[in-house]
Scaffold this motif. Structure first.
Motif, PDB file in Angstrom:
ATOM      1  N   ARG A  11       0.828  -1.225   0.000  1.00 50.43           N
ATOM      2  CA  ARG A  11       0.000   0.000   0.000  1.00 50.43           C
ATOM      3  C   ARG A  11       0.855   1.265   0.000  1.00 50.43           C
ATOM      4  NH1 ARG A  11      -0.346   4.247   2.451  1.00 50.43           N
ATOM      5  NH2 ARG A  11       1.296   3.390   3.767  1.00 50.43           N
ATOM      6  N   ARG A  12       0.485   2.206  -0.833  1.00 53.54           N
ATOM      7  CA  ARG A  12       1.201   3.488  -0.872  1.00 53.54           C
ATOM      8  C   ARG A  12       0.187   4.620  -0.917  1.00 53.54           C
ATOM      9  NH1 ARG A  12       4.683   0.829   0.331  1.00 53.54           N
ATOM     10  NH2 ARG A  12       4.538   2.229   2.054  1.00 53.54           N
ATOM     11  N   SER A  13       0.599   5.777  -0.507  1.00 59.99           N
ATOM     12  CA  SER A  13      -0.237   6.971  -0.652  1.00 59.99           C
ATOM     13  C   SER A  13      -0.267   7.352  -2.131  1.00 59.99           C
ATOM     14  CB  SER A  13       0.348   8.132   0.152  1.00 59.99           C
ATOM     15  OG  SER A  13       0.272   7.845   1.522  1.00 59.99           O
ATOM     16  N   ARG A  15      -1.229   9.962  -5.181  1.00 62.19           N
ATOM     17  CA  ARG A  15      -1.380  11.410  -5.386  1.00 62.19           C
ATOM     18  C   ARG A  15      -1.805  11.759  -6.812  1.00 62.19           C
ATOM     19  NH1 ARG A  15       2.679  11.092  -1.505  1.00 62.19           N
ATOM     20  NH2 ARG A  15       2.067  12.114   0.438  1.00 62.19           N
ATOM     21  N   TYR A  78      -6.037  15.592  -4.701  1.00 62.10           N
ATOM     22  CA  TYR A  78      -5.385  15.032  -5.897  1.00 62.10           C
ATOM     23  C   TYR A  78      -6.365  14.401  -6.895  1.00 62.10           C
ATOM     24  CZ  TYR A  78      -1.398  15.450  -2.690  1.00 62.10           C
ATOM     25  OH  TYR A  78      -0.478  15.910  -1.795  1.00 62.10           O
ATOM     26  N   ILE A 118      -5.307   7.915   0.135  1.00 62.15           N
ATOM     27  CA  ILE A 118      -4.301   8.719   0.839  1.00 62.15           C
ATOM     28  C   ILE A 118      -4.967   9.421   2.017  1.00 62.15           C
ATOM     29  CG2 ILE A 118      -4.636  10.697  -0.726  1.00 62.15           C
ATOM     30  CD1 ILE A 118      -1.587  11.311  -0.291  1.00 62.15           C
ATOM     31  N   TRP A 119      -4.220   9.559   3.093  1.00 59.20           N
ATOM     32  CA  TRP A 119      -4.673  10.355   4.251  1.00 59.20           C
ATOM     33  C   TRP A 119      -4.422  11.803   3.913  1.00 59.20           C
ATOM     34  CZ3 TRP A 119      -4.303   8.684   9.974  1.00 59.20           C
ATOM     35  CH2 TRP A 119      -4.627   9.759  10.834  1.00 59.20           C
ATOM     36  N   ILE A 120      -5.454  12.594   3.932  1.00 62.86           N
ATOM     37  CA  ILE A 120      -5.295  14.039   3.777  1.00 62.86           C
ATOM     38  C   ILE A 120      -5.662  14.704   5.104  1.00 62.86           C
ATOM     39  CG2 ILE A 120      -5.989  16.107   2.494  1.00 62.86           C
ATOM     40  CD1 ILE A 120      -4.322  14.073   0.857  1.00 62.86           C
ATOM     41  N   HIS A 121      -4.758  15.540   5.536  1.00 64.18           N
ATOM     42  CA  HIS A 121      -4.827  16.101   6.883  1.00 64.18           C
ATOM     43  C   HIS A 121      -5.745  17.333   6.962  1.00 64.18           C
ATOM     44  CE1 HIS A 121      -3.289  15.340  10.739  1.00 64.18           C
ATOM     45  NE2 HIS A 121      -2.523  16.405  10.856  1.00 64.18           N
ATOM     46  N   ARG A 122      -5.664  18.032   8.078  1.00 65.50           N
ATOM     47  CA  ARG A 122      -6.353  19.299   8.318  1.00 65.50           C
ATOM     48  C   ARG A 122      -7.868  19.151   8.538  1.00 65.50           C
ATOM     49  NH1 ARG A 122      -2.354  19.508   5.041  1.00 65.50           N
ATOM     50  NH2 ARG A 122      -3.647  18.885   3.285  1.00 65.50           N
TER      51      ARG A 122
HETATM   52  C1  LIG Z   1      -1.366  11.842   9.765  1.00 62.70           C
HETATM   53  C2  LIG Z   1      -1.064  11.886   8.280  1.00 62.70           C
HETATM   54  C3  LIG Z   1      -1.367  13.019   7.556  1.00 62.70           C
HETATM   55  C4  LIG Z   1      -1.094  13.070   6.193  1.00 62.70           C
HETATM   56  N1  LIG Z   1      -1.465  14.168   5.480  1.00 62.70           N
HETATM   57  C5  LIG Z   1      -1.186  14.246   4.171  1.00 62.70           C
HETATM   58  C6  LIG Z   1      -1.614  15.370   3.411  1.00 62.70           C
HETATM   59  O1  LIG Z   1      -2.278  16.266   3.895  1.00 62.70           O
HETATM   60  N2  LIG Z   1      -1.261  15.403   2.100  1.00 62.70           N
HETATM   61  C7  LIG Z   1      -0.533  14.416   1.505  1.00 62.70           C
HETATM   62  O2  LIG Z   1      -0.223  14.521   0.319  1.00 62.70           O
HETATM   63  N3  LIG Z   1      -0.159  13.310   2.195  1.00 62.70           N
HETATM   64  C8  LIG Z   1      -0.487  13.199   3.501  1.00 62.70           C
HETATM   65  N4  LIG Z   1      -0.146  12.066   4.200  1.00 62.70           N
HETATM   66  C9  LIG Z   1       0.504  10.935   3.514  1.00 62.70           C
HETATM   67  C10 LIG Z   1       1.970  10.812   3.912  1.00 62.70           C
HETATM   68  O3  LIG Z   1       2.718  11.832   3.304  1.00 62.70           O
HETATM   69  C11 LIG Z   1       2.472   9.404   3.504  1.00 62.70           C
HETATM   70  O4  LIG Z   1       1.778   8.435   4.239  1.00 62.70           O
HETATM   71  C12 LIG Z   1       3.982   9.244   3.717  1.00 62.70           C
HETATM   72  O5  LIG Z   1       4.700  10.069   2.857  1.00 62.70           O
HETATM   73  C13 LIG Z   1       4.436   7.804   3.525  1.00 62.70           C
HETATM   74  O6  LIG Z   1       4.082   7.339   2.237  1.00 62.70           O
HETATM   75  P1  LIG Z   1       3.218   6.008   2.022  1.00 62.70           P
HETATM   76  O7  LIG Z   1       1.856   6.253   2.648  1.00 62.70           O
HETATM   77  O8  LIG Z   1       3.143   5.842   0.551  1.00 62.70           O
HETATM   78  O9  LIG Z   1       3.929   4.904   2.710  1.00 62.70           O
HETATM   79  C14 LIG Z   1      -0.459  11.974   5.555  1.00 62.70           C
HETATM   80  C15 LIG Z   1      -0.195  10.816   6.288  1.00 62.70           C
HETATM   81  C16 LIG Z   1      -0.501  10.757   7.623  1.00 62.70           C
HETATM   82  C17 LIG Z   1      -0.253   9.474   8.394  1.00 62.70           C
END
Ligand SMILES: Cc1cc2nc3c(=O)[nH]c(=O)nc-3n(C[C@H](O)[C@H](O)[C@H](O)COP(=O)(O)O)c2cc1C
Length: 175
Positions: A11-13, A15, A78, A118-122
């Motif tokens: 699994r990867r984030s 974008r 994204y 993907i987790w997007i914050h805020r």
């Molecule tokens: C608490 C948290 C907040 C995050 N917020 C954002 C975000 O706002 N935008 C974004 O592009 N990625 C966000 N991410 C994704 C992280 O950047 C990403 O999980 C990290 O770079 C590791 O990559 P991977 O998920 O592919 O392993 C967030 C991840 C976490 C756990």
């Protein structure tokens, strides 16, 4: 390696998403996986607002981008069409831990179904705004809620990114 561990490792984030909406039955499975996460004292204090309405999705994207300080035309989601927002009861001590596990389960479930996420914050800052609490009320959600995270979901545009190497010296065994 079993399928679950393989999925966790892959699994990867994501974008870059395609605009097509995933099937609702898949989103429902992802949500169910989220709701099955472990949670402090078994209180199940988290809820999920599943946004598949483009108008609201775009509105939240704008607000999120503004909080993040990005240019007007940047979409912090994204291009993902489905946004599952995790919220937790504001005064519950383990709300952030509980909500984070919901998020984790949903990202892994998405991956297992061939979807990107993907987790997007805020979310916290968003739901501190009166306007957002009003949106909750309009959905019949009463009480005080803290935003934990947005799980943005959709079909991956392009390749699933490769995982960066794990940093070394992060494990300390006591035997
Ligand atoms: C608490 C948290 C907040 C995050 N917020 C954002 C975000 O706002 N935008 C974004 O592009 N990625 C966000 N991410 C994704 C992280 O950047 C990403 O999980 C990290 O770079 C590791 O990559 P991977 O998920 O592919 O392993 C967030 C991840 C976490 C756990």
């Amino acid at each position: 390696m079993n399928e679950m561990i393989k999925g966790i490792k892959e699994r990867r984030s994501i974008r870059k998403f395609k605009p097509e909406m995933p099937e609702k039955k898949d989103l429902e499975q992802i949500i169910e996986a989220g709701l099955c996460a472990p949670n402090g004292k078994g209180k199940q204090s988290t809820i999920i607002v599943a946004v598949i309405n483009k108008e609201l999705r775009d509105k939240i994207s704008k607000a999120n981008g503004k909080i993040g300080g990005w240019e007007e035309d940047f979409d912090p989601f994204y291009g993902a069409p489905a946004i599952l927002i995790v919220l937790a009861e504001k005064d519950w001590p383990t709300r952030v831990y509980d909500g984070s596990l919901v998020m984790g389960n949903m990202m892994l479930a998405s991956h297992s179904l061939g979807l990107g996420s993907i987790w997007i914050h805020r979310a916290k800052e968003e739901f501190e705004k009166e306007e957002y609490q009003e949106i909750l009320k309009s959905l019949g959600i009463e009480g005080e809620w803290e935003g934990i995270g947005h799980c943005a979901i959709g079909f991956i545009e392009g390749e699933n990114p490769k995982a960066p190497e794990r940093k070394e010296n992060r494990v300390f065994w006591v035997e």
